[in-house]
Write a protein that holds these residues in place. Structure first.
Motif, PDB file in Angstrom:
ATOM      1  N   ASN A  11       0.847  -1.200   0.000  1.00 54.67           N
ATOM      2  CA  ASN A  11       0.000   0.000   0.000  1.00 54.67           C
ATOM      3  C   ASN A  11       0.875   1.239   0.000  1.00 54.67           C
ATOM      4  O   ASN A  11       2.052   1.201   0.391  1.00 54.67           O
ATOM      5  CB  ASN A  11      -0.986  -0.006   1.184  1.00 54.67           C
ATOM      6  CG  ASN A  11      -0.297   0.056   2.522  1.00 54.67           C
ATOM      7  OD1 ASN A  11       0.419   1.019   2.810  1.00 54.67           O
ATOM      8  ND2 ASN A  11      -0.495  -0.976   3.353  1.00 54.67           N
ATOM      9  N   THR A  12       0.317   2.341  -0.435  1.00 58.14           N
ATOM     10  CA  THR A  12       1.112   3.561  -0.632  1.00 58.14           C
ATOM     11  C   THR A  12       1.637   4.144   0.677  1.00 58.14           C
ATOM     12  O   THR A  12       2.735   4.700   0.724  1.00 58.14           O
ATOM     13  CB  THR A  12       0.272   4.632  -1.369  1.00 58.14           C
ATOM     14  OG1 THR A  12      -0.915   4.904  -0.620  1.00 58.14           O
ATOM     15  CG2 THR A  12      -0.100   4.153  -2.769  1.00 58.14           C
ATOM     16  N   ASP A  20       5.484   4.991   1.205  1.00 62.11           N
ATOM     17  CA  ASP A  20       5.919   6.366   1.475  1.00 62.11           C
ATOM     18  C   ASP A  20       6.827   6.420   2.707  1.00 62.11           C
ATOM     19  O   ASP A  20       7.841   7.133   2.727  1.00 62.11           O
ATOM     20  CB  ASP A  20       4.703   7.270   1.699  1.00 62.11           C
ATOM     21  CG  ASP A  20       3.948   7.568   0.404  1.00 62.11           C
ATOM     22  OD1 ASP A  20       4.551   7.395  -0.676  1.00 62.11           O
ATOM     23  OD2 ASP A  20       2.757   7.952   0.486  1.00 62.11           O
ATOM     24  N   ARG A  49      -3.207  -5.499  -6.841  1.00 61.02           N
ATOM     25  CA  ARG A  49      -2.547  -4.802  -5.735  1.00 61.02           C
ATOM     26  C   ARG A  49      -1.036  -5.010  -5.764  1.00 61.02           C
ATOM     27  O   ARG A  49      -0.264  -4.094  -5.467  1.00 61.02           O
ATOM     28  CB  ARG A  49      -3.120  -5.280  -4.388  1.00 61.02           C
ATOM     29  CG  ARG A  49      -4.557  -4.826  -4.145  1.00 61.02           C
ATOM     30  CD  ARG A  49      -5.098  -5.342  -2.832  1.00 61.02           C
ATOM     31  NE  ARG A  49      -4.320  -4.869  -1.671  1.00 61.02           N
ATOM     32  CZ  ARG A  49      -4.593  -5.193  -0.409  1.00 61.02           C
ATOM     33  NH1 ARG A  49      -5.648  -5.964  -0.131  1.00 61.02           N
ATOM     34  NH2 ARG A  49      -3.839  -4.732   0.577  1.00 61.02           N
ATOM     35  N   ALA A  95       0.380  -2.854  -8.622  1.00 61.66           N
ATOM     36  CA  ALA A  95       0.278  -1.435  -8.282  1.00 61.66           C
ATOM     37  C   ALA A  95       1.343  -1.041  -7.257  1.00 61.66           C
ATOM     38  O   ALA A  95       1.945   0.038  -7.347  1.00 61.66           O
ATOM     39  CB  ALA A  95      -1.118  -1.134  -7.741  1.00 61.66           C
ATOM     40  N   ALA A  96       1.597  -1.901  -6.274  1.00 60.80           N
ATOM     41  CA  ALA A  96       2.592  -1.597  -5.247  1.00 60.80           C
ATOM     42  C   ALA A  96       3.986  -1.498  -5.844  1.00 60.80           C
ATOM     43  O   ALA A  96       4.756  -0.589  -5.514  1.00 60.80           O
ATOM     44  CB  ALA A  96       2.555  -2.662  -4.147  1.00 60.80           C
ATOM     45  N   LYS A 142       4.798  -0.839  -9.002  1.00 64.55           N
ATOM     46  CA  LYS A 142       4.874   0.341  -9.867  1.00 64.55           C
ATOM     47  C   LYS A 142       5.019   1.620  -9.039  1.00 64.55           C
ATOM     48  O   LYS A 142       5.782   2.524  -9.400  1.00 64.55           O
ATOM     49  CB  LYS A 142       3.619   0.428 -10.751  1.00 64.55           C
ATOM     50  CG  LYS A 142       3.615  -0.571 -11.899  1.00 64.55           C
ATOM     51  CD  LYS A 142       2.377  -0.371 -12.776  1.00 64.55           C
ATOM     52  CE  LYS A 142       2.416  -1.292 -13.987  1.00 64.55           C
ATOM     53  NZ  LYS A 142       1.206  -1.117 -14.850  1.00 64.55           N
ATOM     54  N   TYR A 143       4.303   1.693  -7.919  1.00 61.37           N
ATOM     55  CA  TYR A 143       4.380   2.888  -7.083  1.00 61.37           C
ATOM     56  C   TYR A 143       5.765   3.018  -6.445  1.00 61.37           C
ATOM     57  O   TYR A 143       6.368   4.100  -6.463  1.00 61.37           O
ATOM     58  CB  TYR A 143       3.291   2.839  -6.003  1.00 61.37           C
ATOM     59  CG  TYR A 143       3.226   4.092  -5.167  1.00 61.37           C
ATOM     60  CD1 TYR A 143       2.707   5.274  -5.682  1.00 61.37           C
ATOM     61  CD2 TYR A 143       3.697   4.097  -3.853  1.00 61.37           C
ATOM     62  CE1 TYR A 143       2.651   6.438  -4.923  1.00 61.37           C
ATOM     63  CE2 TYR A 143       3.648   5.257  -3.092  1.00 61.37           C
ATOM     64  CZ  TYR A 143       3.132   6.425  -3.629  1.00 61.37           C
ATOM     65  OH  TYR A 143       3.081   7.575  -2.879  1.00 61.37           O
ATOM     66  N   ALA A 144       6.269   1.926  -5.908  1.00 60.08           N
ATOM     67  CA  ALA A 144       7.591   1.952  -5.275  1.00 60.08           C
ATOM     68  C   ALA A 144       8.684   2.283  -6.279  1.00 60.08           C
ATOM     69  O   ALA A 144       9.662   2.975  -5.966  1.00 60.08           O
ATOM     70  CB  ALA A 144       7.874   0.607  -4.610  1.00 60.08           C
ATOM     71  N   LYS A 145       8.501   1.830  -7.496  1.00 60.46           N
ATOM     72  CA  LYS A 145       9.498   2.032  -8.556  1.00 60.46           C
ATOM     73  C   LYS A 145       9.656   3.511  -8.909  1.00 60.46           C
ATOM     74  O   LYS A 145      10.691   3.921  -9.446  1.00 60.46           O
ATOM     75  CB  LYS A 145       9.096   1.228  -9.800  1.00 60.46           C
ATOM     76  CG  LYS A 145      10.175   1.064 -10.840  1.00 60.46           C
ATOM     77  CD  LYS A 145      11.230   0.048 -10.416  1.00 60.46           C
ATOM     78  CE  LYS A 145      12.187  -0.247 -11.563  1.00 60.46           C
ATOM     79  NZ  LYS A 145      13.199  -1.262 -11.204  1.00 60.46           N
ATOM     80  N   LYS A 146       8.641   4.330  -8.596  1.00 60.09           N
ATOM     81  CA  LYS A 146       8.736   5.763  -8.868  1.00 60.09           C
ATOM     82  C   LYS A 146       9.822   6.424  -8.020  1.00 60.09           C
ATOM     83  O   LYS A 146      10.358   7.468  -8.392  1.00 60.09           O
ATOM     84  CB  LYS A 146       7.396   6.445  -8.567  1.00 60.09           C
ATOM     85  CG  LYS A 146       6.249   6.043  -9.481  1.00 60.09           C
ATOM     86  CD  LYS A 146       4.969   6.765  -9.053  1.00 60.09           C
ATOM     87  CE  LYS A 146       3.783   6.377  -9.920  1.00 60.09           C
ATOM     88  NZ  LYS A 146       2.532   7.063  -9.468  1.00 60.09           N
TER      89      LYS A 146
END
Length: 503
Positions: free
Chosen positions: A80-81, A85, A124, A127-128, A130-134
């Protein structure tokens, strides 16, 4: 991802999974000390903590990131974001940051932990990643409970997260359920059925609920995994994790596997003691590699074979794991060869000893003890005055001391040497000094007393005292030991014991 095909990367999770043991929590300074030791050990990745779980864990990841230079610093998250974060913020100072995110992969977890479906879980997971990869390039994905997951769905999940940017894919046997052949086959299935598997490193993370963590990790490595997740001393939740020292020494001992790590195994003993002490978790004596009995031999048959040729009973050098030497433990089951080994180690010349006679006395002593024979026991055996320690040495036949206020301490002594007795009397500033002066007047040799210590063997006013004496003769030092309930007599025996070693 390009990497040496025979190189196994060591991912240490002592400070995260290992610290989940009740009562083993560490302060941030303690974590830093262990992390620096792990860096010296040569681990490739240090999982520093779970930042979202508490402010303390967050700060530990921050401080470890500052303290460690070479290894990758990894922070754990859920898929989860918010978790991600927190991990990104905690890894701000890391030279080589990694985010370790993931979600359940078994139908049991999907249904009973997440109340979800395979399709939703897959979304999920992607998505996790891809988000962390940013924020971080190096992303490890864990498929929790992969040991019980359906292989076809697991392969689908792994292929999707690699496509989303995962650089490492972790296949945990979260509950320690798998048998080695099952787990090895699972890794091989992924190697053969995930189209983009060559773009990531497969990692094994095995728990020890059935005592199979090391075996399962090795089965995974043999079938294509190239990262192993482990802890010092095998600590971890429930029955623990794969023991770092075990899997590394298996690879080092079995050269035919063709796999290698960057671990300096000579640090194992020191870091094992450090972790055990700081986490207040003793290491079981029979623990492989670093237990106190791992290189100890007590059976007479084993001792004899070991002393004739080490490799008869040892497949590793104790020096390779930071232990000075193997231990030959003396018990009632030990033979003459083992006793001879210890006598020589303590400085006795075997050709001047009636070994058969001493061995018979040794067996009587050993039968009366419930613990192993110590060096002090051997020294007592050799210097208790009942038998001559050396055929040609000086033997104490008589000692009388007169002292007490206002008398001057005076000692009368009779020594036997080569069947001839000599007597002497001397005074001194105390009964022990008077006794040593009387001995020297008979021996007539230039001897310098360098050290003198007294200790009780067990405790109590009626206890046997042990006296340790170091003397110097012609530039060389010699140590002697004496035992008696009479401190003055023990001192005389210790002095003669040291002197007989060069006379």
């Amino acid at each position: 991802m390009l990497h040496d095909p025979n190189r196994v990367y060591v991912f240490d999770t002592t400070l995260r999974d290992g610290e989940q043991v009740p009562g083993c929590q560490l302060s941030t300074p303690e974590k830093i000390e262990i992390a620096i030791a792990l860096e010296a050990l040569g681990v490739d990745v240090i999982e520093a903590g779970f930042p979202i779980s508490s402010p303390g864990d967050f700060q530990s990841v921050v401080e470890l990131s500052k303290a460690v230079k070479e290894p990758t610093i990894c922070a754990l998250t859920r898929a989860n974001t918010g978790d991600i974060d927190a991990a990104v913020a905690a890894l701000k100072y890391a030279k080589h940051p990694r985010i370790h995110t993931g979600i359940g992969s078994s139908d049991m977890h999907i249904k009973y932990k997440f109340n979800s479906t395979r399709e939703q879980i897959l979304e999920r997971a992607v998505a996790a990643v891809k988000y962390a990869k940013k924020f971080v390039e190096d992303i490890e994905f864990y498929a929790e409970d992969a040991g019980r997951a359906d292989n076809a769905f697991l392969a689908q999940m792994i292929e999707a997260v690699i496509a989303a940017g995962a650089t490492v894919v972790n296949i945990p046997d979260t509950n320690g359920y798998c048998l080695p052949d099952q787990y090895g086959s699972k890794i091989l299935y992924l190697k053969e059925n995930v189209k983009n598997i060559d773009q990531a490193i497969i990692s094994v993370h095995c728990h020890n609920d059935l005592g199979l963590a090391t075996a399962n990790s090795l089965a995974g490595l043999v079938n294509g995994a190239r990262q192993v997740e482990c802890t010092i001393n095998g600590i971890g939740e429930r029955a623990g994790n794969t023991a770092l020292e075990e899997v590394v020494m298996v690879l080092k001992t079995h050269h035919a596997l063709g796999l290698n790590t960057n671990i300096n195994t000579k640090h194992f003993s020191d870091i094992s003691r450090m972790v055990s002490k700081m986490m207040r978790m003793p290491v079981q004596p029979n623990k492989a590699i670093i237990g106190q009995n791992a290189f100890a031999h007590s059976s007479g048959i084993h001792q004899d074979g070991f002393l004739k040729h080490r490799e008869n009973y040892e497949i590793m050098n104790p020096e390779d794991v930071g232990i000075n030497s193997a231990d030959i433990i003396l018990t009632a089951r030990s033979g003459r060869h083992a006793l001879k080994h210890h006598l020589e180690r303590l400085g006795y010349e075997i050709e001047r000893i009636n070994l058969d006679q001493i061995y018979e006395r040794f067996l009587v002593m050993a039968d009366g003890k419930t613990t192993a024979i110590t060096d002090d026991d051997i020294l007592f055996l050799m210097t208790d005055g009942k038998e001559e320690s050396y055929k040609n040495g000086y033997k104490l036949n008589l000692l009388q001391v007169l002292c007490g206020d206002p008398l001057t301490p005076t000692a009368s002594i009779r020594l036997e040497h080569n069947g001839v007795e000599k007597e002497a009397m001397a005074s001194g500033n105390g009964p022990v000094n008077a006794t040593i002066n009387a001995i020297q007047s008979i021996v007539g040799t230039d001897i310098l007393l360098k050290e003198f210590t007294i200790q009780a063997v067990q405790g109590g006013s009626d206890d046997v005292s042990k006296v340790n004496i170091k003397i110097s003769h012609e530039g060389k030092s010699y140590v002697g030991h004496g035992f008696s309930t009479d401190i003055v007599k023990a001192s005389a025996h210790a002095y003669l014991d040291a002197m007989n070693k060069f006379m």
